[in-house]
Design an enzyme around this catalytic site. Sequence first.
Site, short mmCIF file in Angstrom:
data_model
loop_
_atom_site.label_atom_id
_atom_site.label_comp_id
_atom_site.label_asym_id
_atom_site.label_seq_id
_atom_site.Cartn_x
_atom_site.Cartn_y
_atom_site.Cartn_z
CG ASP A 13 45.14 12.17 47.67
OD1 ASP A 13 45.95 12.96 48.24
OD2 ASP A 13 44.26 11.55 48.28
N GLY A 14 47.42 14.79 46.31
CA GLY A 14 47.42 16.25 46.39
C GLY A 14 46.90 16.80 47.71
CD GLU A 15 42.84 14.10 50.70
OE1 GLU A 15 43.33 13.51 51.69
OE2 GLU A 15 41.68 13.89 50.29
NE ARG B 24 46.04 42.69 45.22
CZ ARG B 24 46.80 42.19 44.26
NH1 ARG B 24 47.21 42.98 43.29
NH2 ARG B 24 47.15 40.93 44.25
CG ASP C 128 46.60 53.68 43.04
OD1 ASP C 128 46.97 54.11 44.14
OD2 ASP C 128 46.64 52.48 42.71
CE LYS D 198 46.02 50.94 39.87
NZ LYS D 198 46.86 50.00 40.66
NE ARG E 33 44.24 46.60 38.70
CZ ARG E 33 45.41 46.16 38.28
NH1 ARG E 33 45.51 45.41 37.20
NH2 ARG E 33 46.52 46.48 38.92
CG ASP F 91 51.53 50.30 44.03
OD1 ASP F 91 50.76 50.57 44.99
OD2 ASP F 91 51.12 49.93 42.92
CB THR G 1 50.42 49.43 38.74
OG1 THR G 1 49.15 48.78 38.74
CG2 THR G 1 50.28 50.81 39.34
#
Length: 291
Positions: A33-35, A91, A165, A188, A190, A215, A223
């Site tokens: 089930d993804g657990e 970020r 930036d 820069k 965004r 960067d 960027t």
Amino acid sequence: MILPLPGNEAMAASLATRLDAELGVLECRRFPDGESYVRVVSDVSGKQVDLVCTLAAPDAQFLSLIFAGETVRELGATSVRLIAPYLAYMRQDARFSAGEAISSLHVARLLSRSFDAIITVDPHLHRRRSLDEIFAVPTAIVHAAPLLADWIARHVEEPVLIGPDRESEQWVAHVAERAGAPHAVAEKQRLGDKAVKVALPDLGAWRGRRPVLIDDIVSSGRTMVEAARALSALGMKKPYCLTVHALFAEDAYADLLGVAAQVISTDTIPHASNALSVADLVAAQALAPTP
Ligand code: R5P
């Protein structure tokens, strides 16, 4: 003991060798089930355990990481540290639009509950001066700048370093000083997740030099790609593009290869562009007293 989460085996093995530490085994898988299923296979009782998990795909990894940290502690480890060469979500450190989650804060709070200390490499600190502002446990930062600077000094003739930036200024200046090269920073703007405008400063004095774009993170790649295009429009040589954290979402790597002379990254995130290893620096930090 060094204990890797899936995908972190190479870094964990490098660290275990350098630290003369036992390399432990963790079993992680998904239920139908993804657990998330996590099992600490190695005996961690009475040991100092460093879990290694670079958070390049944080949403898929986060619960397993928390389960692993908590379980290692329950099983009697004397300390449980997280070594996250790339620390995700840093970020989003402000509410840029009304109602937004300040994700860096929430990630820091969650990790602080499950780990005794955190070691990472060049986390994106912009509006925050230190990780201590958001983490409740000791943190230590490894700086990859010397690796980038020494690579540039060895491989690039007559470089001029360019940060994309203003916030990169201090960092770029530091790399440039060590590489013995001049530097400049662009402006820069965004416009969206995958849209940026980059305006270069006057590079007239360095027209004949080889541009090196650096960067901390390449994610969508916009960027770096826009900066490289702006350099091309000025008639400058193709840039070398260096980054610490090679996230390279979707087509970012192919796009950047199309405009760069070479793309180089550290191995904080396993990627085809990895040419510099942070393992020595991370191992040295892991041996240092916890701040
Ligand atoms: C942001 O301020 C960072 O320093 C990077 O410039 C940014 O994360 C790069 O993102 P992208 O590759 O999506 O343009």
